[in-house]
Design a protein around this motif. Structure first.
Motif, PDB file in Angstrom:
ATOM      1  N   ASP A 136     -11.411 -41.817 -83.623  1.00 54.14           N
ATOM      2  CA  ASP A 136     -10.049 -42.035 -84.120  1.00 54.14           C
ATOM      3  C   ASP A 136      -9.331 -43.106 -83.314  1.00 54.14           C
ATOM      4  OD1 ASP A 136     -10.153 -40.127 -86.126  1.00 54.14           O
ATOM      5  OD2 ASP A 136      -9.232 -38.553 -84.902  1.00 54.14           O
ATOM      6  N   LEU A 137      -8.520 -43.890 -84.005  1.00 55.03           N
ATOM      7  CA  LEU A 137      -7.611 -44.833 -83.364  1.00 55.03           C
ATOM      8  C   LEU A 137      -6.285 -44.084 -83.219  1.00 55.03           C
ATOM      9  CD1 LEU A 137      -7.554 -47.775 -82.388  1.00 55.03           C
ATOM     10  CD2 LEU A 137      -6.640 -48.392 -84.623  1.00 55.03           C
ATOM     11  N   VAL A 138      -5.757 -44.008 -82.003  1.00 50.11           N
ATOM     12  CA  VAL A 138      -4.577 -43.190 -81.738  1.00 50.11           C
ATOM     13  C   VAL A 138      -3.525 -43.992 -80.969  1.00 50.11           C
ATOM     14  CG1 VAL A 138      -5.850 -41.013 -81.747  1.00 50.11           C
ATOM     15  CG2 VAL A 138      -5.610 -42.272 -79.609  1.00 50.11           C
ATOM     16  N   TYR A 139      -2.284 -43.505 -80.998  1.00 49.65           N
ATOM     17  CA  TYR A 139      -1.267 -44.080 -80.118  1.00 49.65           C
ATOM     18  C   TYR A 139      -0.840 -43.014 -79.126  1.00 49.65           C
ATOM     19  CZ  TYR A 139       2.231 -42.160 -83.399  1.00 49.65           C
ATOM     20  OH  TYR A 139       2.983 -41.334 -84.198  1.00 49.65           O
ATOM     21  N   GLY A 148      -0.173 -39.489 -81.997  1.00 47.71           N
ATOM     22  CA  GLY A 148      -0.479 -39.625 -83.417  1.00 47.71           C
ATOM     23  C   GLY A 148      -1.776 -40.367 -83.655  1.00 47.71           C
ATOM     24  N   ILE A 149      -2.286 -40.207 -84.879  1.00 44.89           N
ATOM     25  CA  ILE A 149      -3.501 -40.903 -85.306  1.00 44.89           C
ATOM     26  C   ILE A 149      -3.063 -42.078 -86.178  1.00 44.89           C
ATOM     27  CG2 ILE A 149      -5.632 -40.703 -86.641  1.00 44.89           C
ATOM     28  CD1 ILE A 149      -5.598 -37.689 -85.949  1.00 44.89           C
ATOM     29  N   ILE A 150      -3.669 -43.229 -85.937  1.00 48.40           N
ATOM     30  CA  ILE A 150      -3.332 -44.434 -86.703  1.00 48.40           C
ATOM     31  C   ILE A 150      -4.243 -44.513 -87.925  1.00 48.40           C
ATOM     32  CG2 ILE A 150      -3.272 -46.950 -86.649  1.00 48.40           C
ATOM     33  CD1 ILE A 150      -2.732 -46.688 -83.599  1.00 48.40           C
ATOM     34  N   ASP A 151      -3.639 -44.532 -89.115  1.00 50.52           N
ATOM     35  CA  ASP A 151      -4.406 -44.644 -90.358  1.00 50.52           C
ATOM     36  C   ASP A 151      -4.615 -46.101 -90.755  1.00 50.52           C
ATOM     37  OD1 ASP A 151      -4.639 -41.854 -90.852  1.00 50.52           O
ATOM     38  OD2 ASP A 151      -2.558 -41.841 -91.513  1.00 50.52           O
ATOM     39  N   TYR A 152      -3.634 -46.935 -90.460  1.00 47.64           N
ATOM     40  CA  TYR A 152      -3.701 -48.342 -90.847  1.00 47.64           C
ATOM     41  C   TYR A 152      -3.120 -49.166 -89.712  1.00 47.64           C
ATOM     42  CZ  TYR A 152      -2.700 -52.655 -93.356  1.00 47.64           C
ATOM     43  OH  TYR A 152      -2.647 -53.962 -93.731  1.00 47.64           O
ATOM     44  N   LEU A 187      -9.473 -43.430 -69.992  1.00 47.98           N
ATOM     45  CA  LEU A 187      -8.714 -42.395 -69.307  1.00 47.98           C
ATOM     46  C   LEU A 187      -8.731 -41.118 -70.118  1.00 47.98           C
ATOM     47  CD1 LEU A 187      -5.059 -42.644 -70.047  1.00 47.98           C
ATOM     48  CD2 LEU A 187      -6.288 -44.764 -70.199  1.00 47.98           C
ATOM     49  N   VAL A 188      -8.315 -40.046 -69.497  1.00 41.27           N
ATOM     50  CA  VAL A 188      -8.267 -38.742 -70.155  1.00 41.27           C
ATOM     51  C   VAL A 188      -6.857 -38.529 -70.690  1.00 41.27           C
ATOM     52  CG1 VAL A 188      -8.510 -36.248 -69.837  1.00 41.27           C
ATOM     53  CG2 VAL A 188     -10.052 -37.819 -68.642  1.00 41.27           C
ATOM     54  N   ALA A 189      -6.784 -38.062 -71.944  1.00 44.91           N
ATOM     55  CA  ALA A 189      -5.484 -37.828 -72.576  1.00 44.91           C
ATOM     56  C   ALA A 189      -5.455 -36.430 -73.182  1.00 44.91           C
ATOM     57  CB  ALA A 189      -5.233 -38.866 -73.660  1.00 44.91           C
ATOM     58  N   ILE A 190      -4.272 -35.831 -73.190  1.00 44.61           N
ATOM     59  CA  ILE A 190      -4.062 -34.548 -73.857  1.00 44.61           C
ATOM     60  C   ILE A 190      -3.866 -34.830 -75.340  1.00 44.61           C
ATOM     61  CG2 ILE A 190      -2.531 -32.564 -74.091  1.00 44.61           C
ATOM     62  CD1 ILE A 190      -1.644 -33.049 -71.210  1.00 44.61           C
ATOM     63  N   ASP A 191      -4.545 -34.068 -76.183  1.00 45.25           N
ATOM     64  CA  ASP A 191      -4.352 -34.199 -77.628  1.00 45.25           C
ATOM     65  C   ASP A 191      -3.166 -33.320 -78.024  1.00 45.25           C
ATOM     66  OD1 ASP A 191      -4.549 -34.613 -80.326  1.00 45.25           O
ATOM     67  OD2 ASP A 191      -6.386 -33.462 -80.582  1.00 45.25           O
ATOM     68  N   THR A 192      -1.953 -33.858 -77.928  1.00 42.05           N
ATOM     69  CA  THR A 192      -0.752 -33.054 -78.180  1.00 42.05           C
ATOM     70  C   THR A 192      -0.595 -32.683 -79.646  1.00 42.05           C
ATOM     71  OG1 THR A 192       0.724 -34.952 -78.481  1.00 42.05           O
ATOM     72  CG2 THR A 192       0.454 -34.120 -76.234  1.00 42.05           C
ATOM     73  N   ILE A 193      -1.309 -33.374 -80.555  1.00 45.39           N
ATOM     74  CA  ILE A 193      -1.204 -33.048 -81.976  1.00 45.39           C
ATOM     75  C   ILE A 193      -2.338 -32.128 -82.443  1.00 45.39           C
ATOM     76  CG2 ILE A 193       0.116 -35.105 -82.555  1.00 45.39           C
ATOM     77  CD1 ILE A 193      -2.486 -36.361 -83.588  1.00 45.39           C
ATOM     78  N   GLY A 194      -3.380 -31.988 -81.625  1.00 42.85           N
ATOM     79  CA  GLY A 194      -4.467 -31.076 -81.940  1.00 42.85           C
ATOM     80  C   GLY A 194      -5.357 -31.502 -83.092  1.00 42.85           C
ATOM     81  N   GLN A 195      -5.296 -32.751 -83.517  1.00 41.87           N
ATOM     82  CA  GLN A 195      -6.051 -33.221 -84.679  1.00 41.87           C
ATOM     83  C   GLN A 195      -7.012 -34.360 -84.372  1.00 41.87           C
ATOM     84  OE1 GLN A 195      -5.513 -32.084 -88.015  1.00 41.87           O
ATOM     85  NE2 GLN A 195      -4.408 -30.444 -86.997  1.00 41.87           N
ATOM     86  N   SER A 196      -6.914 -34.947 -83.197  1.00 39.67           N
ATOM     87  CA  SER A 196      -7.687 -36.146 -82.867  1.00 39.67           C
ATOM     88  C   SER A 196      -9.136 -35.813 -82.566  1.00 39.67           C
ATOM     89  CB  SER A 196      -7.077 -36.843 -81.652  1.00 39.67           C
ATOM     90  OG  SER A 196      -5.707 -37.073 -81.857  1.00 39.67           O
ATOM     91  N   GLY A 197     -10.002 -36.794 -82.843  1.00 47.44           N
ATOM     92  CA  GLY A 197     -11.413 -36.609 -82.552  1.00 47.44           C
ATOM     93  C   GLY A 197     -12.082 -37.936 -82.275  1.00 47.44           C
ATOM     94  N   GLU A 198     -13.332 -37.877 -81.884  1.00 47.99           N
ATOM     95  CA  GLU A 198     -14.079 -39.068 -81.520  1.00 47.99           C
ATOM     96  C   GLU A 198     -14.077 -40.090 -82.658  1.00 47.99           C
ATOM     97  OE1 GLU A 198     -18.378 -40.220 -79.551  1.00 47.99           O
ATOM     98  OE2 GLU A 198     -17.749 -38.137 -79.664  1.00 47.99           O
ATOM     99  N   PHE A 223       0.992 -47.070 -76.249  1.00 45.17           N
ATOM    100  CA  PHE A 223      -0.137 -47.977 -76.354  1.00 45.17           C
ATOM    101  C   PHE A 223      -1.168 -47.391 -77.305  1.00 45.17           C
ATOM    102  CE2 PHE A 223      -1.135 -45.089 -72.949  1.00 45.17           C
ATOM    103  CZ  PHE A 223      -2.512 -44.948 -72.938  1.00 45.17           C
ATOM    104  N   VAL A 224      -2.113 -48.247 -77.717  1.00 45.95           N
ATOM    105  CA  VAL A 224      -3.134 -47.863 -78.682  1.00 45.95           C
ATOM    106  C   VAL A 224      -4.469 -47.715 -77.965  1.00 45.95           C
ATOM    107  CG1 VAL A 224      -4.378 -48.618 -80.756  1.00 45.95           C
ATOM    108  CG2 VAL A 224      -1.922 -49.069 -80.534  1.00 45.95           C
ATOM    109  N   ALA A 225      -5.268 -46.730 -78.402  1.00 41.84           N
ATOM    110  CA  ALA A 225      -6.587 -46.501 -77.817  1.00 41.84           C
ATOM    111  C   ALA A 225      -7.508 -45.904 -78.866  1.00 41.84           C
ATOM    112  CB  ALA A 225      -6.485 -45.565 -76.618  1.00 41.84           C
ATOM    113  N   LYS A 226      -8.803 -45.937 -78.571  1.00 45.33           N
ATOM    114  CA  LYS A 226      -9.802 -45.317 -79.432  1.00 45.33           C
ATOM    115  C   LYS A 226     -10.391 -44.120 -78.685  1.00 45.33           C
ATOM    116  CE  LYS A 226     -13.760 -46.271 -82.286  1.00 45.33           C
ATOM    117  NZ  LYS A 226     -14.614 -47.274 -82.879  1.00 45.33           N
TER     118      LYS A 226
END
Length: 94
Positions: A54-57, A81-85, A41-52, A2-5
């Motif tokens: 960001d649109l992520v899956y 992952g981080i969604i670029d588009y 909800l709380v999520a683990i940043d498994t890629i270590g690159q996400s930040g406030e 799913f997608v989240a911000k």
């Protein structure tokens, strides 16, 4: 999946041993029009690159910790992952 911000981060003074060294982020699930859907909800940043901002899956439950290559990680969601588009075409547009 799913997608989240990403809307914030979480700092914990005590964590499960398998969560040490991992960044925990607060995410807001969104629908296909990027409108809020459900509760944050709380999520683990498994890629270590996400930040406030960001649109992520993400993946939920057991799949959420698969990228970590650890046996058991207590988590409800993991950022994969981080969604670029992001582009959605409705069936009536096709």
């Amino acid at each position: 999946m799913f997608v989240a911000k990403v809307i914030g981060n979480m700092i914990c003074t005590h964590k499960d041993e398998n969560l040490k060294g991992l960044k925990l982020l607060v995410v807001q699930p969104v629908d296909d029009q990027l409108q809020e859907k459900g509760k944050p909800l709380v999520a683990i940043d498994t890629i270590g690159q996400s930040g406030e901002g960001d649109l992520v899956y993400l993946a939920k439950s057991r799949e959420s910790s698969l990228p970590l290559n650890k046996e058991l990680v207590p988590s409800d969601a993991g950022i994969l992952g981080i969604i670029d588009y992001y582009n959605v075409k409705r069936m009536e547009e096709l």
